[in-house]
Design a protein around this motif. Structure first.
Motif, PDB file in Angstrom:
ATOM      1  N   TYR A  41       0.738  -1.197   0.011  1.00 43.75           N
ATOM      2  CA  TYR A  41      -0.111   0.380  -0.146  1.00 43.75           C
ATOM      3  C   TYR A  41       0.943   1.506   0.024  1.00 43.75           C
ATOM      4  CZ  TYR A  41      -3.037   3.407   1.996  1.00 43.75           C
ATOM      5  OH  TYR A  41      -3.917   4.685   2.448  1.00 43.75           O
ATOM      6  N   LEU A  42       1.874   1.177   0.910  1.00 40.86           N
ATOM      7  CA  LEU A  42       2.790   2.373   0.900  1.00 40.86           C
ATOM      8  C   LEU A  42       3.776   2.585  -0.357  1.00 40.86           C
ATOM      9  CD1 LEU A  42       3.772   2.512   4.589  1.00 40.86           C
ATOM     10  CD2 LEU A  42       2.306   3.853   3.652  1.00 40.86           C
ATOM     11  N   LEU A  43       4.071   1.407  -0.622  1.00 45.65           N
ATOM     12  CA  LEU A  43       4.878   1.390  -2.021  1.00 45.65           C
ATOM     13  C   LEU A  43       4.343   1.992  -3.497  1.00 45.65           C
ATOM     14  CD1 LEU A  43       6.975  -1.633  -1.649  1.00 45.65           C
ATOM     15  CD2 LEU A  43       7.638   0.685  -0.950  1.00 45.65           C
ATOM     16  N   LEU A  44       2.968   1.684  -3.458  1.00 46.74           N
ATOM     17  CA  LEU A  44       2.273   2.203  -4.492  1.00 46.74           C
ATOM     18  C   LEU A  44       2.063   3.834  -4.468  1.00 46.74           C
ATOM     19  CD1 LEU A  44      -0.820  -0.513  -4.765  1.00 46.74           C
ATOM     20  CD2 LEU A  44       1.002   0.103  -6.407  1.00 46.74           C
ATOM     21  N   ILE A  47       6.089   5.968  -1.268  1.00 44.36           N
ATOM     22  CA  ILE A  47       6.569   6.121   0.030  1.00 44.36           C
ATOM     23  C   ILE A  47       7.822   4.995   0.394  1.00 44.36           C
ATOM     24  CG2 ILE A  47       6.276   6.454   2.566  1.00 44.36           C
ATOM     25  CD1 ILE A  47       3.387   7.113   1.854  1.00 44.36           C
ATOM     26  N   TYR A  48       8.982   5.219   0.025  1.00 47.23           N
ATOM     27  CA  TYR A  48      10.056   4.214  -0.022  1.00 47.23           C
ATOM     28  C   TYR A  48      10.981   4.221   1.071  1.00 47.23           C
ATOM     29  CZ  TYR A  48       8.992   4.040  -4.973  1.00 47.23           C
ATOM     30  OH  TYR A  48       7.971   3.897  -6.112  1.00 47.23           O
ATOM     31  N   LYS A  49      11.472   5.259   1.684  1.00 50.10           N
ATOM     32  CA  LYS A  49      12.351   5.419   2.557  1.00 50.10           C
ATOM     33  C   LYS A  49      11.821   5.029   3.872  1.00 50.10           C
ATOM     34  CE  LYS A  49      15.608   8.482   4.813  1.00 50.10           C
ATOM     35  NZ  LYS A  49      16.362   9.829   4.957  1.00 50.10           N
ATOM     36  N   SER A  50      10.408   5.765   4.240  1.00 49.96           N
ATOM     37  CA  SER A  50       9.780   5.512   5.686  1.00 49.96           C
ATOM     38  C   SER A  50       9.382   4.162   5.600  1.00 49.96           C
ATOM     39  CB  SER A  50       8.623   6.430   5.598  1.00 49.96           C
ATOM     40  OG  SER A  50       9.089   7.890   5.835  1.00 49.96           O
ATOM     41  N   THR A  51       9.048   3.469   4.568  1.00 46.71           N
ATOM     42  CA  THR A  51       8.251   2.069   4.835  1.00 46.71           C
ATOM     43  C   THR A  51       9.539   1.127   4.933  1.00 46.71           C
ATOM     44  OG1 THR A  51       6.944   2.517   2.638  1.00 46.71           O
ATOM     45  CG2 THR A  51       7.165   0.340   3.154  1.00 46.71           C
ATOM     46  N   LEU A  52      10.809   1.375   4.462  1.00 48.08           N
ATOM     47  CA  LEU A  52      12.118   0.551   4.675  1.00 48.08           C
ATOM     48  C   LEU A  52      12.173   0.836   6.286  1.00 48.08           C
ATOM     49  CD1 LEU A  52      14.091  -1.316   3.788  1.00 48.08           C
ATOM     50  CD2 LEU A  52      15.602   0.631   3.250  1.00 48.08           C
ATOM     51  N   GLN A  53      12.262   2.043   6.738  1.00 46.74           N
ATOM     52  CA  GLN A  53      12.556   2.123   8.090  1.00 46.74           C
ATOM     53  C   GLN A  53      11.705   1.368   8.957  1.00 46.74           C
ATOM     54  OE1 GLN A  53      12.496   6.437   8.270  1.00 46.74           O
ATOM     55  NE2 GLN A  53      14.682   6.594   7.854  1.00 46.74           N
ATOM     56  N   LEU A  54      10.341   1.695   8.780  1.00 42.59           N
ATOM     57  CA  LEU A  54       9.202   0.667   9.568  1.00 42.59           C
ATOM     58  C   LEU A  54       9.361  -0.696   9.361  1.00 42.59           C
ATOM     59  CD1 LEU A  54       6.007   2.810   9.124  1.00 42.59           C
ATOM     60  CD2 LEU A  54       7.470   2.724  11.068  1.00 42.59           C
ATOM     61  N   LEU A  55       9.796  -1.327   8.299  1.00 41.44           N
ATOM     62  CA  LEU A  55       9.968  -2.511   8.091  1.00 41.44           C
ATOM     63  C   LEU A  55      11.180  -2.897   9.032  1.00 41.44           C
ATOM     64  CD1 LEU A  55       9.418  -3.431   4.360  1.00 41.44           C
ATOM     65  CD2 LEU A  55       8.153  -3.898   6.343  1.00 41.44           C
ATOM     66  N   PHE A  93       0.647   2.465  12.337  1.00 45.75           N
ATOM     67  CA  PHE A  93       1.471   3.382  12.072  1.00 45.75           C
ATOM     68  C   PHE A  93       1.684   3.425  10.779  1.00 45.75           C
ATOM     69  CE2 PHE A  93       3.632   2.365  16.266  1.00 45.75           C
ATOM     70  CZ  PHE A  93       2.935   3.311  16.832  1.00 45.75           C
ATOM     71  N   MET A  94       1.890   2.279   9.703  1.00 43.57           N
ATOM     72  CA  MET A  94       1.958   2.468   8.370  1.00 43.57           C
ATOM     73  C   MET A  94       0.813   2.916   7.744  1.00 43.57           C
ATOM     74  SD  MET A  94       3.685  -1.261   8.149  1.00 43.57           S
ATOM     75  CE  MET A  94       4.762  -1.004   6.431  1.00 43.57           C
TER      76      MET A  94
END
Length: 231
Positions: A41-44, A47-55, A93-94
């Motif tokens: 959902y976020l990658l679509l 939102i790459y950097k914040s998604t990677l940080q949350l993962l 959060f995501m």
């Protein structure tokens, strides 16, 4: 960066509400399925950097959770609640990460179409802007604290929690009061308390991607929940 797909703010708000309910209905292990959906959902939305940080944070919390579950030290077991709560709320959060990026004017226009009371519209709009501003303030405070050698990011300061608290949390609390005043002044300047009908430059409407997202997410949650019940 322009998102691959953009969604209506009402759809993003529904995703947050559905995620808030879903995280308390499934087992901890099934949360990974919801987190996986949120990642897509976020990658679509680019939102790459914040998604990677949350993962990465999710992986760290899982490792800590497993380590705490195996340890016999009581004082460390107390921190198990923190990791448990962090993992439980990670899908929320995501989902919120996308929602808080909606411009305040667009969000207000969308909420007004839902015929919500103006007080609720203002509360949701101000709340969505509050956390991103607080994050920027936190970054500024930590940059200043790092220059003075009192940042919590430095391991040597972990042995002095009171001093670190004084130079991190206290300035943040003081700034939060000023931010509240600034947001209220900004909203007043934009005519938020005008009693008449308001117009907007944003065209608010549900599109095919909104219906598709909600349909797929409901189906995804149903499959995850059914798998939970069957097991």
């Amino acid at each position: 960066m322009k998102p691959v797909v953009s969604f209506d703010p009402r759809t993003q708000l529904l995703i947050v509400l559905m995620s808030s309910l879903a995280v308390f209905l499934v087992d901890m292990n099934k949360l990974l399925w919801i987190i996986a959906f949120m990642t897509v959902y976020l990658l679509l939305q680019s939102i790459y950097k914040s998604t990677l940080q949350l993962l990465l944070l999710t992986g760290l919390l899982f490792l800590l959770q497993n380590w705490i579950a195996r340890t016999d030290v009581e004082i460390i077991k107390m921190f198990g609640f923190v990791t448990y709560l962090g993992l439980r709320l990670m899908p929320v959060f995501m989902a919120s990460l996308s929602f808080v990026r909606v411009p305040s004017g667009k969000l207000m226009a969308a909420l007004q179409q839902m015929k919500l009371p103006m007080g609720m519209v203002i509360a949701i709009t101000v709340s969505s802007r509050y956390m991103p501003v607080m994050r920027l303030e936190h970054e500024a405070i930590q940059t200043s604290a790092s220059l003075r050698g009192v940042s919590y990011r430095s391991p040597k300061n972990w042995l002095r929690p009171l001093r670190t608290f004084e130079h991190t949390i206290v300035p943040l609390l003081m700034r939060s009061l000023k931010i509240s005043d600034q947001l209220a002044a900004s909203a007043t300047t934009k005519g938020i308390d005008y009693p008449g009908k308001k117009t907007s430059i944003y065209q608010i409407s549900f599109r095919w991607q909104d219906y598709m997202l909600l349909l797929v997410y409901v189906g995804w949650l149903f499959v995850v929940y059914q798998h939970e019940v069957i097991q």
